[in-house]
Design a protein around this motif. Sequence first.
Motif, PDB file in Angstrom:
ATOM      1  N   SER A  99      47.597  44.124  45.872  1.00 23.57           N
ATOM      2  CA  SER A  99      46.215  42.893  45.723  1.00 23.57           C
ATOM      3  C   SER A  99      46.163  42.633  44.075  1.00 23.57           C
ATOM      4  CB  SER A  99      45.014  43.929  46.073  1.00 23.57           C
ATOM      5  OG  SER A  99      44.016  43.348  45.641  1.00 23.57           O
ATOM      6  N   GLU A 100      46.856  41.197  44.238  1.00 26.53           N
ATOM      7  CA  GLU A 100      46.884  40.548  42.949  1.00 26.53           C
ATOM      8  C   GLU A 100      47.239  39.236  43.101  1.00 26.53           C
ATOM      9  OE1 GLU A 100      50.120  43.086  40.952  1.00 26.53           O
ATOM     10  OE2 GLU A 100      50.786  40.918  40.474  1.00 26.53           O
ATOM     11  N   GLU A 101      46.734  37.993  42.191  1.00 27.90           N
ATOM     12  CA  GLU A 101      47.380  36.764  42.566  1.00 27.90           C
ATOM     13  C   GLU A 101      48.797  36.742  42.365  1.00 27.90           C
ATOM     14  OE1 GLU A 101      45.067  33.654  40.962  1.00 27.90           O
ATOM     15  OE2 GLU A 101      46.634  32.193  41.157  1.00 27.90           O
ATOM     16  N   TYR A 102      49.753  36.244  43.442  1.00 30.01           N
ATOM     17  CA  TYR A 102      51.074  36.216  42.928  1.00 30.01           C
ATOM     18  C   TYR A 102      51.463  34.566  42.658  1.00 30.01           C
ATOM     19  CZ  TYR A 102      50.558  40.149  46.102  1.00 30.01           C
ATOM     20  OH  TYR A 102      50.035  41.178  46.510  1.00 30.01           O
ATOM     21  N   GLY A 103      50.520  33.838  43.042  1.00 34.63           N
ATOM     22  CA  GLY A 103      50.779  32.324  43.114  1.00 34.63           C
ATOM     23  C   GLY A 103      49.692  31.470  43.874  1.00 34.63           C
ATOM     24  N   LYS A 104      49.891  30.169  43.625  1.00 38.61           N
ATOM     25  CA  LYS A 104      48.979  29.290  44.654  1.00 38.61           C
ATOM     26  C   LYS A 104      49.756  28.559  45.688  1.00 38.61           C
ATOM     27  CE  LYS A 104      45.062  28.621  41.486  1.00 38.61           C
ATOM     28  NZ  LYS A 104      45.269  29.681  40.451  1.00 38.61           N
ATOM     29  N   VAL A 105      49.184  28.249  46.811  1.00 38.98           N
ATOM     30  CA  VAL A 105      49.763  27.570  47.684  1.00 38.98           C
ATOM     31  C   VAL A 105      50.119  26.364  47.282  1.00 38.98           C
ATOM     32  CG1 VAL A 105      49.523  26.705  50.492  1.00 38.98           C
ATOM     33  CG2 VAL A 105      48.468  28.900  49.463  1.00 38.98           C
ATOM     34  N   ARG A 106      51.436  25.774  47.707  1.00 43.17           N
ATOM     35  CA  ARG A 106      51.622  24.457  47.297  1.00 43.17           C
ATOM     36  C   ARG A 106      50.833  23.355  47.833  1.00 43.17           C
ATOM     37  NH1 ARG A 106      55.589  22.322  51.573  1.00 43.17           N
ATOM     38  NH2 ARG A 106      54.162  22.889  53.645  1.00 43.17           N
TER      39      ARG A 106
END
Length: 502
Positions: free
Chosen positions: A224-231
């Motif tokens: 549970s953490e931000e891995y990245g954003k959707v392209r």
Amino acid sequence: MTSYVAAIDQGTTSTRCMIFDHSGRVVASDQREHEQIFPQAGWVEHDAEEIWENTRAVAGGAIAKADLHPADIVAVGITNQRETALVWDRNTGKPVYHAIVWQDTRTDKIAAELGALGGGQERYRSKTGLPLATYFSGPKVKWILDNVEGVRARAEAGDLLFGNMDTWVLWNMTGGTNGGVHVTDPTNASRTLLMDLDTLQWDAEIAAEMGIPLSMLPEIRSSSEEYGKVRERGALAGVPIAGILGDQQAATFGQACLSPGEAKNTYGTGNFMLLNTGTEKVMSENGLLTTVCYKIGSNDTVYALEGSIAVTGSLVQWLRDNLGMIGTAAEIEEHARKVEDNGGAYFVPAFSGLFAPYWRSDARGAIVGLTRFVNKGHLARAVLEATAFQSREVIDAMNADSGVPLKSLKVDGGMVVNELLMQFQADILGVPVIRPVVNETTALGAAYAAGLAVGFWKSEDDIRTNWAKDKQWDPAMDESRRESEYHNWKKAVTKTFDWVTD
Ligand SMILES: Nc1ncnc2c1ncn2[C@@H]1O[C@H](COP(=O)(O)OP(=O)(O)O)[C@@H](O)[C@H]1O
Ligand SMILES: O=P(O)(O)OC[C@H](O)CO
């Protein structure tokens, strides 16, 4: 403005996207099945490119059905069939081979050879919590490196990436060859036979023994953490991807089994029972797996004991697709209701050998107890009862390992709409079986992991509050019949052993 959380559920038979509101209610969902590829007996593969195409389609479909804009979605979580292993080229984004599915038994020899190095089937258990069996990803990766031409050299040159389906979906959603993030979470990594359960890092020694270059392995981050954003070109463009949980751990989270001693059983393609053991790592002496249950951000790791059963709902599918005995999965209940009992027939679906608590790759399926009396209804019952008997076996193992008998069982998954099965499950366990209002606990669990990371849900208390009971089945079978049925089942299981002798 009302906000929502989305989840991608990349399962064994289909890929779904579900959108949830703050109360955990499903707002919209879209689903696509993918092909099951059986190149030879015991082999099961998926086309990873088809799965990625389906992922994009269902994300777009769910957003459209809910009539939402990506800006309405605050986070997306990913959950997935675990262990299914894929190797692809980081430069082209192309898989070097189909994904080898968790049910596939081709790594039997590899497992035996690794065991022969010392310690047998238990060789890696103290580090990884797992027996050396065909189920897990590491030996599947070794098979690809050993058997697909030219692949080992490309892996050693650093051109290839390994991932379970969470990693494949995440890498593609975050841009693929254009900056894709190569990450997994500890629940998935704990199913590879390559991760140390204490450090939550790849174990270099085991990877070396399997001949797997560390450069192929994804970075292990929390669940549970931000891995990245959707392209930018995606249907969920710009939305943070903030949760990853293997599907069975996601269902445990979605069922609010958040305290030690709480357990759920999911009835899908296979059955998977997980018991939350808290921050304590319990090593099974009864054929269960020790696995990571979840790791929320920087909180302590929560572990689970797991009883994995390879074939439950897929036996119903097999009856439908391979035998044509039923037209739809739901029809099995109609046939089973035409008879009082199984007529003496027991069906042990050891199609992938037997998983928990036996771990016998030499077993194969058998129907025993047949007489001229047995009819279609009896067989339908035997098929449904197989799921309940197998679940009783893992629950017995769990009771023995934990020393605390289970008082009730929370259930979910595609098979729990089957009322006859649920009643028989309560009967054969002797404890109540409870189904929640939101049966889509897998996607919900992944949504919770993502929503917690971005502050949409504040704490695990929100998850507890959202959980609500839909229906309960209480045991109604007398003790002597329960035990004699179970005794017959155990005898039937022994008839499947030692079938594969090569
Ligand atoms: N009414 C039913 N009775 C028995 N089994 C069912 C019924 N409906 C669906 N199933 C079984 O449930 C499984 C699908 O459950 P699901 O949770 O969607 O699976 P998965 O997530 O593993 O793809 C299938 O194997 C199907 O045969
Ligand atoms: O996709 P499911 O629901 O059949 O789950 C598969 C399990 O994760 C295999 O370990």
